[in-house]
Scaffold this motif. Structure first.
Motif, PDB file in Angstrom:
ATOM      1  N   ARG A 162      93.207  35.166 -12.933  1.00 26.55           N
ATOM      2  CA  ARG A 162      93.278  33.736 -12.644  1.00 26.55           C
ATOM      3  C   ARG A 162      94.523  33.120 -13.282  1.00 26.55           C
ATOM      4  NH1 ARG A 162      88.518  31.292 -14.994  1.00 26.55           N
ATOM      5  NH2 ARG A 162      89.808  31.051 -16.819  1.00 26.55           N
ATOM      6  N   LYS A 163      94.799  33.507 -14.511  1.00 24.88           N
ATOM      7  CA  LYS A 163      95.982  32.991 -15.207  1.00 24.88           C
ATOM      8  C   LYS A 163      97.263  33.439 -14.496  1.00 24.88           C
ATOM      9  CE  LYS A 163      97.927  32.484 -19.791  1.00 24.88           C
ATOM     10  NZ  LYS A 163      97.765  32.740 -21.207  1.00 24.88           N
ATOM     11  N   ALA A 164      97.287  34.667 -14.029  1.00 23.50           N
ATOM     12  CA  ALA A 164      98.456  35.170 -13.303  1.00 23.50           C
ATOM     13  C   ALA A 164      98.657  34.397 -11.999  1.00 23.50           C
ATOM     14  CB  ALA A 164      98.307  36.666 -13.028  1.00 23.50           C
ATOM     15  N   LEU A 165      97.563  34.063 -11.308  1.00 19.80           N
ATOM     16  CA  LEU A 165      97.677  33.254 -10.097  1.00 19.80           C
ATOM     17  C   LEU A 165      98.159  31.851 -10.417  1.00 19.80           C
ATOM     18  CD1 LEU A 165      94.610  34.224  -7.893  1.00 19.80           C
ATOM     19  CD2 LEU A 165      97.031  34.434  -7.308  1.00 19.80           C
ATOM     20  N   ASP A 166      97.671  31.286 -11.530  1.00 14.16           N
ATOM     21  CA  ASP A 166      98.142  29.967 -11.953  1.00 14.16           C
ATOM     22  C   ASP A 166      99.652  29.986 -12.193  1.00 14.16           C
ATOM     23  OD1 ASP A 166      95.635  28.810 -11.809  1.00 14.16           O
ATOM     24  OD2 ASP A 166      95.248  28.941 -13.966  1.00 14.16           O
ATOM     25  N   LYS A 167     100.140  31.024 -12.838  1.00 15.38           N
ATOM     26  CA  LYS A 167     101.578  31.134 -13.082  1.00 15.38           C
ATOM     27  C   LYS A 167     102.340  31.225 -11.767  1.00 15.38           C
ATOM     28  CE  LYS A 167     101.551  33.168 -17.699  1.00 15.38           C
ATOM     29  NZ  LYS A 167     101.986  34.305 -18.516  1.00 15.38           N
ATOM     30  N   SER A 168     101.780  31.921 -10.795  1.00 16.66           N
ATOM     31  CA  SER A 168     102.404  32.003  -9.477  1.00 16.66           C
ATOM     32  C   SER A 168     102.476  30.623  -8.830  1.00 16.66           C
ATOM     33  CB  SER A 168     101.627  32.952  -8.559  1.00 16.66           C
ATOM     34  OG  SER A 168     101.587  34.243  -9.099  1.00 16.66           O
ATOM     35  N   PHE A 169     101.387  29.873  -8.950  1.00 10.44           N
ATOM     36  CA  PHE A 169     101.349  28.522  -8.393  1.00 10.44           C
ATOM     37  C   PHE A 169     102.420  27.645  -9.040  1.00 10.44           C
ATOM     38  CE2 PHE A 169      99.822  24.157  -8.984  1.00 10.44           C
ATOM     39  CZ  PHE A 169      99.824  23.724  -7.665  1.00 10.44           C
ATOM     40  N   PHE A 170     102.504  27.679 -10.350  1.00 14.77           N
ATOM     41  CA  PHE A 170     103.481  26.843 -11.027  1.00 14.77           C
ATOM     42  C   PHE A 170     104.911  27.296 -10.743  1.00 14.77           C
ATOM     43  CE2 PHE A 170      99.710  25.697 -13.577  1.00 14.77           C
ATOM     44  CZ  PHE A 170      99.705  24.350 -13.253  1.00 14.77           C
ATOM     45  N   MET A 171     105.093  28.582 -10.516  1.00 13.90           N
ATOM     46  CA  MET A 171     106.405  29.080 -10.102  1.00 13.90           C
ATOM     47  C   MET A 171     106.766  28.471  -8.746  1.00 13.90           C
ATOM     48  SD  MET A 171     107.576  33.006  -9.329  1.00 13.90           S
ATOM     49  CE  MET A 171     107.822  33.531 -11.010  1.00 13.90           C
ATOM     50  N   MET A 172     105.780  28.387  -7.859  1.00 10.94           N
ATOM     51  CA  MET A 172     106.009  27.814  -6.540  1.00 10.94           C
ATOM     52  C   MET A 172     106.311  26.320  -6.647  1.00 10.94           C
ATOM     53  SD  MET A 172     106.040  29.224  -3.722  1.00 10.94           S
ATOM     54  CE  MET A 172     106.643  28.631  -2.223  1.00 10.94           C
ATOM     55  N   PRO A 204     116.640  34.054  -2.871  1.00 13.22           N
ATOM     56  CA  PRO A 204     116.172  35.450  -2.846  1.00 13.22           C
ATOM     57  C   PRO A 204     115.593  35.911  -4.183  1.00 13.22           C
ATOM     58  CG  PRO A 204     118.433  35.295  -2.020  1.00 13.22           C
ATOM     59  CD  PRO A 204     118.043  33.943  -2.511  1.00 13.22           C
ATOM     60  N   ASP A 205     116.150  35.442  -5.301  1.00 15.57           N
ATOM     61  CA  ASP A 205     115.628  35.853  -6.602  1.00 15.57           C
ATOM     62  C   ASP A 205     114.236  35.265  -6.853  1.00 15.57           C
ATOM     63  OD1 ASP A 205     117.874  37.370  -7.197  1.00 15.57           O
ATOM     64  OD2 ASP A 205     118.907  35.685  -8.139  1.00 15.57           O
ATOM     65  N   ARG A 206     114.062  33.996  -6.504  1.00 14.07           N
ATOM     66  CA  ARG A 206     112.736  33.364  -6.655  1.00 14.07           C
ATOM     67  C   ARG A 206     111.709  34.046  -5.755  1.00 14.07           C
ATOM     68  NH1 ARG A 206     112.383  28.153  -9.062  1.00 14.07           N
ATOM     69  NH2 ARG A 206     114.414  27.244  -9.456  1.00 14.07           N
ATOM     70  N   LYS A 207     112.121  34.319  -4.528  1.00 12.93           N
ATOM     71  CA  LYS A 207     111.221  34.967  -3.576  1.00 12.93           C
ATOM     72  C   LYS A 207     110.790  36.342  -4.096  1.00 12.93           C
ATOM     73  CE  LYS A 207     110.961  35.963   1.361  1.00 12.93           C
ATOM     74  NZ  LYS A 207     111.674  35.797   2.639  1.00 12.93           N
ATOM     75  N   LYS A 208     111.749  37.108  -4.585  1.00 18.27           N
ATOM     76  CA  LYS A 208     111.452  38.443  -5.115  1.00 18.27           C
ATOM     77  C   LYS A 208     110.520  38.350  -6.321  1.00 18.27           C
ATOM     78  CE  LYS A 208     113.650  42.610  -6.892  1.00 18.27           C
ATOM     79  NZ  LYS A 208     114.908  43.270  -7.214  1.00 18.27           N
ATOM     80  N   ALA A 209     110.806  37.405  -7.222  1.00 20.05           N
ATOM     81  CA  ALA A 209     109.967  37.242  -8.416  1.00 20.05           C
ATOM     82  C   ALA A 209     108.550  36.841  -8.043  1.00 20.05           C
ATOM     83  CB  ALA A 209     110.587  36.208  -9.354  1.00 20.05           C
ATOM     84  N   LEU A 210     108.406  35.947  -7.080  1.00 21.58           N
ATOM     85  CA  LEU A 210     107.077  35.506  -6.659  1.00 21.58           C
ATOM     86  C   LEU A 210     106.310  36.650  -6.013  1.00 21.58           C
ATOM     87  CD1 LEU A 210     105.040  33.218  -6.360  1.00 21.58           C
ATOM     88  CD2 LEU A 210     106.163  32.606  -4.213  1.00 21.58           C
TER      89      LEU A 210
END
Length: 81
Positions: free
Chosen positions: A48-58, A7-13
């Motif tokens: 774009r950088k923010a999306l990259d961070k989202s991808f790496f979080m995933m 749930p914490d990862r999901k919320k952060a993403l």
């Protein structure tokens, strides 16, 4: 690949993606207001950088779940990064 169960990862993403969504709306407003190309490009790069961070979080989530063999994680990175 499984869903985000923590749930914490999901919320952060989701929060990160909502921020990206806000950035994209801001970029649209800049374009509508005839803002200079350099400023628009700067904001596009930030989004774009923010999306990259989202991808790496995933990808980190995939690794943390431990269900995916390392070679498959490497292929995922090669395919989408």
């Amino acid at each position: 690949m499984q869903a985000v169960h923590d749930p914490d990862r999901k919320k952060a993403l989701l929060l990160r993606l909502k921020r990206v969504e806000g950035q994209l709306r801001g970029i649209q407003r800049l374009i509508e207001a005839d803002t200079g190309c350099e400023k628009v490009a700067q904001q596009l790069a930030a989004a774009r950088k923010a999306l990259d961070k989202s991808f790496f979080m995933m990808v980190g989530c995939v690794m943390a779940q431990g269900d995916t063999p390392p070679d498959d994680v490497a292929e995922l990175l090669a395919r989408f990064a």
